[in-house]
Scaffold this motif. Structure first.
Motif, mmCIF file in Angstrom:
data_model
loop_
_atom_site.group_PDB
_atom_site.id
_atom_site.type_symbol
_atom_site.label_atom_id
_atom_site.label_comp_id
_atom_site.label_asym_id
_atom_site.label_seq_id
_atom_site.Cartn_x
_atom_site.Cartn_y
_atom_site.Cartn_z
ATOM 1 N N SER A 109 -34.532 36.254 25.913
ATOM 2 C CA SER A 109 -34.245 35.440 27.099
ATOM 3 C C SER A 109 -32.774 35.483 27.492
ATOM 4 O O SER A 109 -32.440 35.528 28.682
ATOM 5 C CB SER A 109 -34.668 33.994 26.856
ATOM 6 N N LYS A 110 -31.878 35.473 26.518
ATOM 7 C CA LYS A 110 -30.447 35.512 26.829
ATOM 8 C C LYS A 110 -30.032 36.873 27.360
ATOM 9 O O LYS A 110 -29.273 36.975 28.333
ATOM 10 C CB LYS A 110 -29.628 35.160 25.583
ATOM 11 N N LEU A 132 -39.591 30.932 28.450
ATOM 12 C CA LEU A 132 -38.583 30.473 29.403
ATOM 13 C C LEU A 132 -37.382 31.403 29.371
ATOM 14 O O LEU A 132 -36.619 31.419 28.409
ATOM 15 C CB LEU A 132 -38.164 29.044 29.070
ATOM 16 N N GLU A 134 -33.700 32.856 30.600
ATOM 17 C CA GLU A 134 -32.456 32.300 31.118
ATOM 18 C C GLU A 134 -32.109 32.970 32.440
ATOM 19 O O GLU A 134 -32.652 34.011 32.794
ATOM 20 C CB GLU A 134 -31.333 32.473 30.103
ATOM 21 N N TYR A 140 -41.847 28.786 36.340
ATOM 22 C CA TYR A 140 -42.139 28.936 34.912
ATOM 23 C C TYR A 140 -43.576 28.516 34.651
ATOM 24 O O TYR A 140 -44.033 27.473 35.140
ATOM 25 C CB TYR A 140 -41.182 28.066 34.107
ATOM 26 N N PRO A 179 -37.391 31.834 23.241
ATOM 27 C CA PRO A 179 -37.311 30.368 23.280
ATOM 28 C C PRO A 179 -38.565 29.683 22.770
ATOM 29 O O PRO A 179 -38.499 28.572 22.240
ATOM 30 C CB PRO A 179 -37.086 30.069 24.775
ATOM 31 N N VAL A 311 -39.235 22.021 34.709
ATOM 32 C CA VAL A 311 -38.390 22.127 33.525
ATOM 33 C C VAL A 311 -36.945 22.240 33.986
ATOM 34 O O VAL A 311 -36.665 22.644 35.124
ATOM 35 C CB VAL A 311 -38.759 23.353 32.656
ATOM 36 N N THR A 312 -36.048 21.885 33.100
ATOM 37 C CA THR A 312 -34.622 22.025 33.400
ATOM 38 C C THR A 312 -34.067 23.182 32.585
ATOM 39 O O THR A 312 -34.213 23.219 31.359
ATOM 40 C CB THR A 312 -33.861 20.735 33.059
ATOM 41 N N THR A 313 -33.482 24.134 33.261
ATOM 42 C CA THR A 313 -32.885 25.285 32.593
ATOM 43 C C THR A 313 -31.622 25.693 33.333
ATOM 44 O O THR A 313 -31.587 25.707 34.567
ATOM 45 C CB THR A 313 -33.874 26.472 32.531
ATOM 46 N N ASP A 314 -30.579 25.997 32.590
ATOM 47 C CA ASP A 314 -29.286 26.360 33.174
ATOM 48 C C ASP A 314 -28.821 25.320 34.187
ATOM 49 O O ASP A 314 -28.203 25.652 35.206
ATOM 50 C CB ASP A 314 -29.373 27.742 33.849
#
Length: 363
Positions: A109-110, A132, A134, A140, A179, A311-314
């Motif tokens: 993901s990274k 998930l 990044e 998602y 993740p 969802v909360t991402t970045d």
């Protein structure tokens, strides 16, 4: 993240046969796969061929569900075969071709965050599927990963019974660049810590079965077979590798071993008693939601109309569909996998396991 659509499977519609185009990147897509076409093109990038579900379940279902919703949609498919660089090349290829949306199961993901950013800069929405990713994803679709781990942890405690408080286990976690593996581990530890002793713990690069085999052999050499009362395996492939190592070292009876993905061979191991449980994540509703989100994204529609959660991402809130995983043991195969149509009794109960099927009431 809260799972909200346990009954999503009922929303899955009848599907038609999909037209599968050439794969891109490492799978040698032809240069004219989408060039010059007015058709809506959706890219589908899978992470590996090690885990059976990607090619045998998710790919086929996603392609069919996309065609059901969008008759003129074309699907370009690529499988990175566990290589980050290959998936980055596949992403670059799809961006260059100007696909209308990408469904991505990230190898790492990274590492794929930059590619997701490139797609966003090109105006191509990326739907993170099952994992998930990044970067600036647009949507998602997945299952509640921490709940998967909790289900596995609870099942392991149940299998060890009253002696669980004095038990020692080996934890065979997945690849923490995924993740989901982080979530599975977190969920499992929330149940197991303080209840059992974790004698050895391994994080398995690329979810490789052979690595799990090697690590379990190491754990046996270090702890001794008589000291291992249970094995937390994050998925069915790691369970298979762990069980093979236990058998190779003539461990009998086998300790209870968890799993995930409800692979057919894992279900057969559960029938024979080699594996205690798996976690069933119904592929059809996940693919249905993923296809719906991908088609909406490709058409420029608002994904909030498809999403049931977020969802909360970045630091961003992203529309999401989160589904509920289901634990499966020998006693519940018929009421879950067979009832859902994931497998027939005939598929499960091959001649090699027919006697065991009779014992657990499947035949």
């Amino acid at each position: 993240m809260k799972a909200r659509i346990r009954d999503a499977a009922t929303a899955v519609t009848a599907v038609s046969t999909a037209v599968v185009l050439s794969a891109c990147g490492a799978d040698d897509a032809s240069d004219d796969a989408s060039g010059g076409s007015d058709a809506t093109t959706i890219g589908l990038l899978l992470p590996d061929s090690t885990t059976a579900r990607w090619e045998t379940q998710d790919r086929l279902l996603l392609e069919r569900e996309i065609k059901e919703r969008c008759a003129d949609c074309e699907v370009e498919h690529g499988n990175a075969k566990g290589e980050v660089a290959a998936q980055q090349e596949q992403m670059d290829s799809m961006i260059t071709r100007g696909v209308d949306a990408i469904v991505l199961v990230a190898v790492d993901s990274k590492a794929l965050a930059g590619s997701v950013g490139k797609a966003a800069d090109a105006g191509i929405p990326v739907i993170a599927y099952d994992r998930l990713a990044e970067g600036p994803i647009s949507g998602y679709v997945s299952f509640d990963g921490e709940e998967v781990g909790r289900l596995q942890g609870r099942a392991l405690l149940t299998a060890m019974g009253e002696s669980a408080d004095d038990s020692q286990i080996v934890m065979m976690n997945g690849d923490l660049s995924d993740p989901n593996a982080v979530a599975f581990k977190k969920g499992a530890l929330s149940v197991l810590q303080g209840k059992v002793k974790i004698g050895k713990e391994y994080d398995t690069a690329q979810w490789r079965m052979e690595t799990a085999h090697m690590n379990m052999s190491s754990a046996l050499a270090s702890l001794g077979a008589e000291s291992i009362d249970g094995v937390y395996a994050a998925n069915d492939g790691l369970a298979a590798g762990s069980i093979a190592a236990l058998k190779a070292n003539k461990v009998e009876p086998l300790p209870p071993v968890t799993g995930q993905d409800a692979e057919l061979r894992a279900v057969q191991r559960i029938v024979t008693g080699d594996q205690y449980m798996t976690v069933y994540k119904p592929f059809a509703p996940e693919a249905s939601a993923g296809a719906a989100m991908a088609v909406a994204a490709a058409r420029g529609d608002n994904l909030d109309e498809v999403a049931t959660d977020s969802v909360t991402t970045d630091g961003r809130t992203v529309p999401a569909v989160m589904l509920t995983p289901i634990p499966v043991t020998a006693d519940t195969i018929e009421d879950t996998l067979v009832k859902d149509g994931a497998y027939t009794v005939e598929q499960i109960c091959t001649p090699a396991v027919r006697a065991a099927c009779e014992q657990v009431g499947l035949t």
